[in-house]
Design an enzyme around this catalytic site. Structure first.
Site, PDB file in Angstrom:
ATOM      1  N   PHE B 245      45.550  79.701  41.277  1.00  0.00           N
ATOM      2  CA  PHE B 245      44.091  79.849  41.352  1.00  0.00           C
ATOM      3  C   PHE B 245      43.657  81.215  41.838  1.00  0.00           C
ATOM      4  CE2 PHE B 245      45.062  75.334  42.539  1.00  0.00           C
ATOM      5  CZ  PHE B 245      44.847  74.820  41.269  1.00  0.00           C
ATOM      6  N   GLY B 471      50.734  76.937  35.404  1.00  0.00           N
ATOM      7  CA  GLY B 471      50.439  75.516  35.289  1.00  0.00           C
ATOM      8  C   GLY B 471      49.370  75.244  34.249  1.00  0.00           C
ATOM      9  N   ARG B 640      37.783  80.108  19.946  1.00  0.00           N
ATOM     10  CA  ARG B 640      38.767  79.222  19.332  1.00  0.00           C
ATOM     11  C   ARG B 640      39.590  78.541  20.431  1.00  0.00           C
ATOM     12  NH1 ARG B 640      43.341  81.744  15.463  1.00  0.00           N
ATOM     13  NH2 ARG B 640      44.212  79.832  14.584  1.00  0.00           N
ATOM     14  N   THR B 646      45.487  70.895  26.500  1.00  0.00           N
ATOM     15  CA  THR B 646      45.673  71.714  27.703  1.00  0.00           C
ATOM     16  C   THR B 646      44.359  72.396  28.094  1.00  0.00           C
ATOM     17  OG1 THR B 646      46.492  73.512  26.312  1.00  0.00           O
ATOM     18  CG2 THR B 646      48.140  72.133  27.366  1.00  0.00           C
ATOM     19  N   GLN B 650      42.385  72.180  31.700  1.00  0.00           N
ATOM     20  CA  GLN B 650      41.945  73.318  32.489  1.00  0.00           C
ATOM     21  C   GLN B 650      40.502  73.141  32.940  1.00  0.00           C
ATOM     22  OE1 GLN B 650      43.449  76.280  33.664  1.00  0.00           O
ATOM     23  NE2 GLN B 650      45.009  74.745  33.334  1.00  0.00           N
ATOM     24  N   LYS B 713      38.938  82.868  23.689  1.00  0.00           N
ATOM     25  CA  LYS B 713      38.256  83.404  24.876  1.00  0.00           C
ATOM     26  C   LYS B 713      38.905  83.015  26.204  1.00  0.00           C
ATOM     27  CE  LYS B 713      33.477  84.057  23.241  1.00  0.00           C
ATOM     28  NZ  LYS B 713      32.095  83.548  23.357  1.00  0.00           N
ATOM     29  N   GLU B 717      38.745  79.234  33.825  1.00  0.00           N
ATOM     30  CA  GLU B 717      37.802  79.367  34.928  1.00  0.00           C
ATOM     31  C   GLU B 717      36.394  78.854  34.654  1.00  0.00           C
ATOM     32  OE1 GLU B 717      39.662  83.110  34.939  1.00  0.00           O
ATOM     33  OE2 GLU B 717      39.391  83.354  37.084  1.00  0.00           O
TER      34      GLU B 717
END
Ligand SMILES: Cc1cc2nc3c(=O)[nH]c(=O)nc-3n(C[C@H](O)[C@H](O)[C@H](O)COP(=O)(O)OP(=O)(O)OC[C@H]3O[C@@H](n4cnc5c(N)ncnc54)[C@H](O)[C@@H]3O)c2cc1C
Ligand code: SF4
Lengths: 335, 748
Positions: B245, B471, B640, B646, B650, B713, B717
Site C-alpha cells: 500500500f 498482491g 481497458r 483481479t 483491487q 489505466k 488506488e
C-alpha cells in the site's frame, strides 16, 4: 519475551506451590501477547492445562459450574449455558473472535489484563505495570479508558465481556490456593485501582481459579448483552451493558445490571438495581437507572464520548431486556 | 487436453494463487541461509534528543547474542546525506539509520541486536539500557500548523495547484456559500506482511537481499549508494510481497540495518519488524483542508478555494497532491488552492494508497455534498451540472473521461434515482437510512518499462521484468498479456518478477504497473514472435507449408502452435519443434515500452485520469450513532480492464480500506512523547468482516487509445477515492448531521 522455566503439574496441590515471579498459563491468548511485548516478565510459567478443570456441570442447587479451563467457545456453545444462561453465551460471543475464543479459557478471561495502550508499551510510565512510575493514560490518548472507579493512579478499564455478564448473573468464583479453598462473589473479585493498580483482583500468590458457579436464576428471554465498539466485531467495548430482568405482570421483579468498557472493573451499582425492582418499565425509569449507574463518572481528555453514549446504551439495553428481545450478536442491527 | 491462449480482459484466476495458499511462495523473511543471524531493532522512546550512554552488559549476557550494533560500532556507511536519497526522492535530509547519537523521532532505531536466535535477539533488545538526553519536541499537528511552509524543492511528482479567475472575489459575490475545515487522522498502511529483510552473505562476498519492497531496483540503488557498495555486490529480490500500500515505496530502515549487520559480521542476517514496530515508520499524513465553495442558486459553481496542509518530519519534506483534485475535476470559473506542509518531530509521513487523492478527493467530495445541499440540489445532479470534460485546472483535454457514464451506470445499479432529497427521511425501526455518493479521480500513469521474453527448448515462454507483484495480480495479468501477444497458453508461460537483475522496471506504485509492465510484455512478446518467424524463414529445413505461410504472412502462432490460417489443422508445429528447426536452443528479446509507442505521445498534450462514482447506503442507529454500511456500489472508468476478476478485487480492497478511513482507522498520536499509541491490530481498527457489506464493482466501457499503449489505466488506488466521502455523505443523509473529520467513530 524473556527466558523462563516451564512446568506442567497435574495436581492442584503442586500447581499452588510456586516460586515468586510465576505466571499461570491457560489459553495464553493474553499472557503470551504480554510477554512478547515485554509487559509480563515471568521467570516461571506453570501451565495449568494438565489439570482437569474443563468441566461444565449442573449443581445440586440448580445452578451451573463452569470449569476454569473450559474454553470460552465451548462454554458459549454448551447447551446448558446457551439455553439457561443465554446472557452469558451472548456476552462471550460478543467478545474477541472465534479463533481467540477457541483458545481463551474462562479462568484466563477473568484474569486478563487491561488493554490500556500505555500498559501495553513498556517505554511508557504505567503504575499498573511498573508501580510508582505514574499513569501515562491520564492526559494522554485515553478514549478507551474508564470513567468509573478510576483513581489518580490508574484509569484503565477491565476489558472482559464475559465478566460483565457474570457480574450481572451474580456468579461466584472458586479458588484454590496454598491456604486452601475459598469462594468469592464475582462482583468482589476484581479490584478498584485505588493506589495499588497493579493488583487487578483479589487473587493471592499461588491461588488458582478452579471454576465459576452460576446461581439458578438465568433470566430466560428477559436479558440482553449490548456492546458498543469501534467496529461491528472484534473490538473491545466502548460501552457494554448486561441486563437480566425477572418480569411478572409487566413489572420488573428483580433487576441485575452490569457495565463493561466504562469501569475499572465490571461495573455494578446495587442502588440502580433496587431502583428498578417492583416498577413498570418506562423510558423515564430507565433514565433514572442510567443516572444512578453513572453517578460519579469522571472523564479525561479523550473519553467524554463514553459518558455521552453510556446512558443511551443502558436505556436501550433495559428496553431490550424488558421486551424480551435480546440483542443478537450476529445480526448487527440494534433493536 | 488442448490448452488455449488467454486474452487480455478475461477473468483469469491468479496464477500464483496455489503457490501462495500452499506456502510455496517465498516472502522476504522466509529464506534461511546457513548460519543466519537474527536482528532485532531497539527503538527510541523519545522524540528528540541524543543518546547519552548505552549500557549493554545485560543484553550481551543473553546466550546467543553475537553483536549489538549501534552508532558507536557500526561499520562504515556513506557519509553524505545525498547517498541516502531513495527512489521516492522526498526532498530534505534523509534519515540515516544508526548514523550518530541524535534522535529525531520516536521509534528511531538506536541499536540492532544480532543473535543466533530470534528469541535471544529479542530478549537482549529488551535488556539493553539506553540513556537519553531529552530535547523539547513538537509532535502535535495542530500546534505545527503555524509553522507550515512550502518546501523550496518539491517532490518530482508534485503538481502545483494552478489558480484561475478571481476566486476570492467570486466567493464574496456568490449568493450561496459553504466553508469549513475538513480533517483526516493519520493512518498506517498495515500490510499483512510486516516489513522484513533477509540478507544472504554469499560465498563470493556479494549480498542477495530479500526485502519487502515495491521496487527491488530502487532498493538495490539505495543500498549500493548508502553502504558504498558496487552494483554487482547487491542483488535485491522480492518475488512475493504480502501487501504494501505504499509502505514499500521507500527503502525502510530494516533493509539498511540488515545489510549493515551483514556487512559488519560478514554473515547472513534477517530482520523482521514486529507489528508494533510497523508503527515506527511510514504513515499517511494527518491533513486539514479549509474549503470554501461559492455557487449560484441554480447550482453553478462560482468559486472554489482550497487550502490544505499535511504533516511531514522535521528533516524531510514529504508532499502530497492534496488540493488539486476539485480544481481538475469541476468546471468552475474561479478557483484557487494552496498547499503547505507542517513539520513535526516524527518520522516522515509517506505515500499510502492513492496518496494525496485519498485524502484530498474524499474531503473535497464531502464539501461538494454540502454545497449540493446548500443549493438544494441532488448531489448527483449537482455534480453533473458542474461536470468538466477537460482537466479544468490545466485547461487541458483528457485522453478519456467516462465519469458521466460511471455516474449513470452506478446510479442505476444502486437505485439512486428514487432517493428522497431531505436528510433523515428514510428509517427502518430505530435505524435511519441514508444514501450518499461521491466521485473519485486518480492519476492514470505510465512509466517506461522493459521486459524480456525468451522462448526455450521445451517450448515454454519466459517473461522477465523487475516489476513487483504486491498482491495485486501482476503475475496474472502479465501472463494473460503474454499469452495473447505471443499466442501461447498461460500454462506454458513462466513469469519472473521481483529481482533487481531483471530488465528495468520502476518501483510498483501509483497504479502504473499494469499499464507499463503490461505494455513492455506485449511489445517483447510481439517482437519475439517476429524474431521466431524471421529466424525460421531463414533456416533452410522447414516444410513447404511453413515456408509458404511465412512468406505469404499466413502463418500464425496460436495456442502454442504455428499453423497456417485456413490450412489443414494437422499441419502444425509446436514451439519446441519450431525452435529446434531454427538450430538455436533459445530465442530472446528485450523491449522497452515508452509512452511514445505506436503514436500515443499524448502524455504532454493531454491529461490522464481514472474516474469513479461511488454510491453508499448506511444505516445509523438514531440514538446510539452506530453506523453500518449496508451497500456500496462503485462504478469505475479505468480504460481497458485487463482482468475483471483481479481488477474488481483491487477496487473492493480499496473500498474496504476507504471504509476504514471513514469509520475506523486512526493512528493515535500521543504528542507528549511523539509516539502513535495504538500500535497493534487490537487497537488500530481496520474494518472487520461485519463492517463490510456486499460490494458491487462495475467497470464502465472506456476506450482510450492514448493513455497507454494497451489502453490500460490501472485500478489499484481509484477505489480509495470517493468511497470514504460517499460514506460520510450517506451519514449526513441518514442523520442530517455533518461530520467534517474522519474517521467518524461512535460517540462523535
Ligand atoms: C485481539 C484480541 C481481542 C480480544 N477481544 C476481546 C473482547 O472483545 N472481549 C473480551 O472479553 N476479551 C477479548 N479478548 C481477550 C480474551 O478474552 C482473553 O485473552 C482470554 O480470555 C484470556 O484467556 P486465556 O485462557 O488465553 O488466558 P491466558 O493468556 O492463559 O492467561 C491470562 C491471565 O490469566 C491468568 N490465569 C489464567 N487462568 C488462570 C486460572 N485458572 N487461575 C488463575 N489465573 C489464571 C494467567 O496467569 C494470566 O495472567 C481479546 C484478546 C485478543 C488477543
Ligand atoms: S491507566 Fe492504568 S494501566 Fe493505563 S497507564 Fe495508567 S496506570 Fe497504567
Amino acid at each position: 519475551m524473556r527466558q523462563f522455566s516451564y512446568s506442567r503439574p497435574d495436581t492442584l496441590g503442586t500447581a499452588c506451590h510456586i516460586p515468586d515471579h510465576t505466571r499461570y498459563l491457560a489459553g495464553g491468548t493474553n499472557l503470551i501477547d504480554l510477554m512478547k511485548s515485554d509487559v509480563e516478565r515471568p521467570e516461571h510459567i506453570v501451565d495449568l492445562n494438565a489439570l482437569s478443570l474443563s468441566q461444565i456441570e449442573e449443581r445440586p442447587d440448580g445452578g451451573l459450574r463452569l470449569g476454569a479451563l473450559a474454553t470460552n467457545a465451548d462454554t458459549a456453545a454448551h447447551p446448558l449455558v446457551s439455553e439457561r444462561y443465554p446472557l452469558l453465551a451472548s456476552a462471550i460471543l460478543a467478545g474477541a473472535s472465534p479463533q481467540i475464543r477457541n483458545r481463551a479459557t474462562n479462568g484466563g478471561n477473568l484474569n486478563q489484563r487491561t488493554r490500556c495502550h500505555y500498559f501495553y508499551d513498556p517505554d511508557m510510565a504505567c503504575n499498573k505495570r511498573s508501580p510508582g512510575t505514574g499513569c501515562s493514560a491520564k492526559g494522554g490518548r485515553n478514549r478507551i479508558m474508564a470513567i468509573l472507579g478510576t483513581s489518580d493512579a490508574c484509569i484503565a478499564t477491565f476489558p472482559s465481556d464475559m465478566c460483565v455478564a457474570l457480574a450481572a448473573l451474580n456468579a461466584t468464583v472458586n479458588l484454590t490456593g496454598p491456604e486452601g479453598e475459598r469462594t468469592v462473589p464475582l462482583r468482589n473479585y476484581h479490584r478498584l485501582p485505588e493506589d495499588t493498580p497493579w493488583q487487578d483482583n483479589i487473587l493471592c500468590a499461588g491461588e488458582i481459579v478452579t471454576s465459576i458457579d452460576l446461581p439458578p436464576l438465568g433470566f430466560g428471554p428477559h436479558h440482553t448483552y449490548l456492546k458498543i465498539r469501534d467496529r461491528l466485531s472484534f473490538a473491545f467495548a466502548i460501552v457494554s451493558v448486561a441486563v437480566g430482568l425477572q418480569m411478572g405482570n409487566n413489572t420488573i421483579r428483580k433487576a441485575c445490571i452490569a457495565m463493561g468498557g466504562v469501569g475499572t472493573k465490571p461495573w455494578c451499582v446495587p442502588e440502580a438495581e433496587a431502583l428498578l425492582a417492583g416498577k413498570t418499565p418506562s423510558p423515564s425509569l430507565f433514565r433514572d437507572a442510567a443516572d444512578c449507574l453513572l453517578q460519579g463518572a469522571v472523564t479525561d481528555r479523550d473519553n467524554a464520548a463514553k459518558l455521552k453514549l453510556a446512558p443511551r446504551v443502558i436505556i436501550r439495553a433495559l428496553s431490550q431486556a424488558a421486551a424480551g428481545t435480546p440483542q443478537s450478536q450476529t445480526q448487527k442491527t440494534i433493536f | 487436453m488442448t490448452l488455449h491462449s488467454a486474452k487480455i480482459g478475461q477473468p483469469v484466476s491468479r496464477i500464483d494463487g496455489l503457490a501462495k495458499v500452499t506456502g510455496q511462495a517465498r516472502y522476504a523473511a522466509e529464506p534461511h541461509p546457513a548460519g543466519m543471524l537474527y536482528g532485532f531493532i531497539v527503538n527510541s522512546p523519545i522524540a528528540r534528543g541524543r543518546i547519552e550512554a548505552i549500557r549493554d552488559e545485560a543484553a550481551r549476557a543473553v546466550p546467543g547474542v553475537v553483536e549489538i550494533m549501534t552508532h558507536l560500532n557500526r561499520p562504515h556507511s556513506a557519509l553524505s546525506e545525498k547517498s541516502y536519497v531513495d527512489g521516492l526522492g522526498v526532498p530534505g535530509s534523509p534519515y540515516r539509520p544508526l548514523h550518530d547519537a541524535e534522535i529525531s523521532f520516536n521509534g528511531q532505531p538506536v541499536a540492532v541486536v544480532l543473535a543466533e536466535t530470534f528469541e535471544a535477539a529479542r530478549e537482549a533488545a529488551m535488556r539493553l539500557e539506553v540513556d537519553y538526553e531529552r530535547w523539547p519536541h513538537n509532535a502535535d499537528f495542530e500546534a505545527s500548523l503555524h509553522q507550515k511552509y512550502m518546501p523550496g524543492k518539491t517532490r518530482s511528482n508534485y503538481v502545483p495547484p494552478k489558480s484561475r479567475g478571481n476566486a476570492a472575489e467570486a466567493y464574496a459575490l456568490s449568493p450561496i456559500k459553504i466553508e469549513g475545515r475538513y480533517h483526516l487522522a493519520p493512518e498506517h498502511h498495515n500490510p499483512m506482511e510486516m516489513h522484513a529483510t533477509t540478507v544472504i552473505a554469499e560465498d563470493d562476498g556479494t549480498f542477495t537481499v530479500w526485502d519487502k519492497t515495491q521496487g527491488p531496483q530502487a532498493v538495490q540503488a539505495y543500498l549500493t549508494s548508502a553502504l558504498s557498495l558496487s552494483k554487482d555486490q547487491v542483488r535485491v529480490r522480492n518475488p512475493y510481497v504480502g501487501g504494501a500500500f505504499g509502505s514499500g515505496l521507500r527503502a525502510q530502515h530494516n533493509v539498511f540495518l540488515a545489510a549493515l549487520g551483514a556487512k559488519m559480521l560478514k554473515h547472513s542476517v534477517r530482520i523482521t519488524l514486529t507489528r508494533q514496530q510497523m508503527f515506527t515508520h511510514v504513515f499517511r499524513p494527518e491533513a486539514v483542508m479549509d474549503i470554501a465553495l461559492g455557487a449560484q442558486p441554480d447550482g453553478t459553481l462560482q468559486s472554489m478555494i482550497v487550502d490544505g496542509v499535511t504533516d511531514t518530519s522535521r528533516f524531510e519534506h514529504n508532499m502530497e497532491n492534496l488540493v488539486i483534485w476539485g480544481l481538475i475535476n469541476y468546471k468552475c470559473p474561479n478557483a484557487t488552492a494552496d498547499y503547505k506542509v507542517a513539520p513535526r518531530d516524527t518520522y516522515t509521513s509517506s505515500d499510502m494508497r492513492a496518496p494525496g487523492a485519498a485524502t484530498g478527493v474524499n474531503l473535497f467530495e464531502m464539501a461538494v455534498d454540502e454545497m449540493a445541499y446548500a443549493c438544494n440540489m441532488d448531489p448527483l445532479a449537482f455534480r453533473l451540472h458542474n461536470y468538466s470534460d477537460i482537466d479544468a485546472m490545466h485547461d487541458m483535454p483528457l485522453t478519456s473521461k467516462a465519469l458521466k457514464e460511471a455516474m449513470q451506470e452506478g446510479a442505476e445499479r444502486f437505485g439512486w434515482y428514487n432517493r428522497p432529497m431531505a436528510p433523515k427521511s428514510m428509517r427502518d425501526g430505530k435505524e435511519l437510512i441514508g444514501w450518499g455518493m461521491a466521485t473519485g479521480i486518480w492519476d492514470a500513469m505510465f512509466s517506461p518499462t522493459s521486459a524480456r521474453a525468451t522462448l526455450t527448448a521445451d517450448g515454454r515462454l519466459h517473461i522477465a521484468t523487475a516489476a513487483s507483484d504486491i498482491g495485486t495480480g501482476t503475475y496474472t495479468i502479465l501472463a494473460q498479456t503474454a499469452s495473447e501477444a505471443f499466442g501461447i497458453p498461460i500454462e506454458m508461460i513462466d513469469i519472473e518478477l521481483g529481482d533487481s537483475t531483471l530488465p528495468e522496471c520502476p518501483t510498483e506504485g501509483g497504479s502504473w504497473t499494469a499499464a507499463s509492465a503490461g505494455a513492455a510484455v506485449w511489445l517483447a512478446c510481439q517482437s519475439l514472435r517476429e524474431k521466431l518467424f524471421r529466424t525460421l524463414g531463414k533456416s533452410g529445413n522447414i516444410s513447404a507449408w511453413l515456408t509458404e505461410g511465412l512468406s505469404n504472412k499466413t502463418t500464425v502462432l496460436q495456442d502454442g502452435f504455428l499453423q497456417d490460417k485456413g490450412a489443414d489443422e494437422n499441419l502444425r508445429l509446436s514451439l519446441s519443434e519450431a525452435l529446434s528447426l531454427t538450430g538455436q536452443d533459445r530465442l530472446e528479446v528485450e523491449e522497452t515500452a515508452k509512452p511514445g509507442l505506436r503514436g500515443t505521445i499524448s502524455q504532454m498534450r493531454k491529461a490522464r485520469f481514472t474516474h469513479s462514482a461511488v454510491f453508499c447506503e448506511v444505516r445509523v442507529d438514531e440514538e446510539l450513532g452506530i453506523v453500518r454500511v449496508t451497500r456500496l456500489v462503485n462504478a469505475v472508468a479505468a480504460g481497458r480492464i485487463m482482468n475483471p476478476k483481479t481488477a474488481a478485487s483491487q477496487v473492493r480492497g480499496a473500498m474496504v480500506m476507504a471504509t476504514g478511513m471513514a469509520l475506523h482507522e486512526e493512528s493515535l498520536m500521543d504528542e507528549r512523547v511523539g509516539r502513535f499509541m495504538n500500535h497493534n491490530f487490537s487497537e488500530y481498527h481496520i474494518p472487520a468482516h461485519a463492517d463490510i457489506p456486499d460490494m458491487d464493482v462495475l467497470f464502465v466501457t472506456e476506450k482510450d487509445k492514448e493513455v497507454s499503449p494497451l489502453g490500460v489505466k490501472g485500478v489499484g488506488e481509484i477505489g480509495m477515492c470517493g468511497t470514504a466521502a460517499a460514506i460520510a455523505n450517506a451519514i449526513f443523509h441518514a442523520t442530517g448531521q455533518r461530520h467534517r473529520s474522519l474517521p467518524i467513530t461512535p460517540g462523535d
